[in-house]
Design an enzyme around this catalytic site. Structure first.
Site, short mmCIF file in Angstrom:
data_model
loop_
_atom_site.label_atom_id
_atom_site.label_comp_id
_atom_site.label_asym_id
_atom_site.label_seq_id
_atom_site.Cartn_x
_atom_site.Cartn_y
_atom_site.Cartn_z
N TYR A 31 -2.36 -11.68 -5.98
CA TYR A 31 -1.16 -10.66 -4.97
C TYR A 31 0.10 -11.59 -5.07
CZ TYR A 31 0.97 -8.10 -1.66
OH TYR A 31 2.04 -7.14 -1.15
N SER A 87 7.37 -9.67 -1.49
CA SER A 87 6.62 -9.72 -0.21
C SER A 87 7.04 -11.13 0.27
CB SER A 87 5.23 -9.57 -0.58
OG SER A 87 4.30 -10.06 0.54
N1 LIG Z 1 2.67 -3.48 4.50
C1 LIG Z 1 3.21 -4.77 4.43
O1 LIG Z 1 2.75 -5.66 5.23
C2 LIG Z 1 3.77 -5.45 3.12
C3 LIG Z 1 4.31 -6.52 3.22
C4 LIG Z 1 4.82 -6.92 1.93
C5 LIG Z 1 4.95 -6.24 0.99
N2 LIG Z 1 4.46 -4.99 0.99
C6 LIG Z 1 4.67 -4.20 -0.16
O2 LIG Z 1 5.09 -2.96 0.08
C7 LIG Z 1 4.72 -1.89 -0.78
C8 LIG Z 1 4.27 -0.74 -0.21
O3 LIG Z 1 3.04 -0.83 0.34
P1 LIG Z 1 2.75 -0.40 1.81
O4 LIG Z 1 2.53 -1.52 2.68
O5 LIG Z 1 3.55 0.88 2.14
O6 LIG Z 1 1.21 0.09 1.54
P2 LIG Z 1 0.28 1.64 1.35
O7 LIG Z 1 0.62 2.28 2.65
O8 LIG Z 1 -0.99 1.20 0.79
O9 LIG Z 1 1.27 2.13 0.01
C9 LIG Z 1 1.18 1.95 -1.11
C10 LIG Z 1 1.80 2.98 -1.89
O10 LIG Z 1 1.53 2.77 -3.28
C11 LIG Z 1 1.01 3.83 -4.00
N3 LIG Z 1 0.46 2.99 -5.22
C12 LIG Z 1 -0.60 2.43 -5.43
N4 LIG Z 1 -1.05 2.59 -6.60
C13 LIG Z 1 -0.46 3.44 -7.40
C14 LIG Z 1 -0.37 3.74 -8.65
N5 LIG Z 1 -1.18 3.31 -9.71
N6 LIG Z 1 0.52 4.63 -9.04
C15 LIG Z 1 1.31 5.23 -8.06
N7 LIG Z 1 1.62 4.91 -6.88
C16 LIG Z 1 0.58 4.14 -6.46
C17 LIG Z 1 0.36 4.36 -3.01
O11 LIG Z 1 0.39 5.88 -3.35
P3 LIG Z 1 -1.20 6.89 -4.03
O12 LIG Z 1 -2.27 5.83 -3.57
O13 LIG Z 1 -0.90 7.84 -3.53
O14 LIG Z 1 -0.79 6.83 -5.40
C18 LIG Z 1 1.11 4.26 -1.71
O15 LIG Z 1 2.03 5.16 -1.67
C19 LIG Z 1 3.87 -2.65 -1.68
O16 LIG Z 1 4.53 -2.90 -3.16
C20 LIG Z 1 3.32 -3.74 -0.99
O17 LIG Z 1 2.84 -4.65 -1.68
C21 LIG Z 1 3.79 -4.41 2.02
#
Ligand SMILES: NC(=O)c1ccc[n+]([C@@H]2O[C@H](COP(=O)([O-])OP(=O)(O)OC[C@H]3O[C@@H](n4cnc5c(N)ncnc54)[C@H](OP(=O)(O)O)[C@@H]3O)[C@@H](O)[C@H]2O)c1
Length: 248
Positions: free
Chosen positions: A156, A143
């Protein structure tokens, strides 16, 4: 289709929403076979069905990345079904931000378990297969918060700095096995990530500005495809991207 995604077996954690789900759609559209892992099985099954309906290849496997055996099963099922694993996208993550003084220690534990240990369990599951194949690509998701510590993001950020350290360590170690490693650090991207913030003041503060600057998850999907799509002798190690309008 003639690209370096076509016919690759790509395992994606956190494929039930946001960045992981969009990457799955995009890579399937480029001819990749996507193996979807997440806890919300209904979501990944629906996504797999929609990919199959468009003529793509997808498989959904309920996965909890905090459980090493569950991650092993995800990867082993991909290998058993398709004969190999070409890419692991270690994407699952949570971001329950809060000030340290609130002592939300259960949330600190959760971030360490999902964001660090989940990534390590993915590496542990995929590495032996990729070593034996003498090929493979592990993509970890950090991130902007893995490059700088933002307000209320101490834990985080610590987990996302850790993902970068692990990725760099992995990069150096897997050269003998002809493997590629990439760490992708997104800025604000539309997803469900903010729903996991339970400290009310922090949630309110972020809801005021993040949705106004966040860009679509297709931005992330294109970065993933870019890294995979390079010729096999090109290893894209790091990608850091933000919305054009994001300042921090
Ligand atoms: N969106 C942003 O602005 C942003 C920026 C920088 C980095 N990121 C990173 O991008 C990645 C994806 O996040 P996102 O933004 O797409 O958020 P999101 O829509 O909340 O997706 C998070 C995903 O992680 C899964 N997850 C959470 N806990 C889990 C577990 N114990 N086992 C398996 N899967 C799990 C969730 O699936 P289930 O709940 O169905 O298990 C979901 O599919 C993360 O690593 C986040 O830190 C996001």
């Amino acid at each position: 289709m003639n690209n370096n995604v076509t016919d690759k077996i790509v395992v994606i954690t956190g494929a039930s929403s946001g960045l992981g789900a969009e990457a799955a759609r995009h890579l399937a559209g480029l001819g990749g076979t996507v193996v979807l892992g997440a806890r919300r099985e209904d979501r990944i099954k629906t996504l797999a069905d929609s990919i199959l309906a468009k003529g793509g290849k997808a498989l959904a496997i309920e996965t909890d990345v905090t459980d090493r055996a569950s991650v092993q099963k995800l990867v082993d099922t991909a290998v058993k079904t398709y004969g190999r694993i070409d890419v692991l996208l270690n994407n699952a993550g949570v971001m329950p931000l809060s000030p340290l003084e609130k002592l939300r220690v259960d949330e600190w534990d959760l971030m360490i378990d999902v964001n660090i240990k989940g990534v390590l369990y993915g590496i542990a599951a995929a590495l032996p297969h990729m070593k034996a194949q003498k090929s493979g690509h592990i993509i970890n998701v950090s991130s902007v918060a893995g490059h700088r510590v933002l307000e209320n993001s101490a834990v985080y950020s610590a987990t996302k700095f850790a993902v970068r350290a692990l990725s760099e360590g992995l990069r150096g170690e897997v050269k003998p096995y002809n493997m590629r490693t990439t760490v992708i650090s997104p800025g604000a991207v539309q997803s469900e990530l903010l729903n996991g913030i339970h400290d009310e003041a922090t949630a309110e503060q972020l809801q005021k500005f993040v949705p106004n600057i966040a860009i679509g998850a297709d931005s992330f999907a294109r970065c993933v495809a870019f890294a995979i799509n390079q010729p096999e002798d090109v290893d894209i190690n790091e990608i850091l991207f933000r919305p054009t309008r994001q300042q921090i």
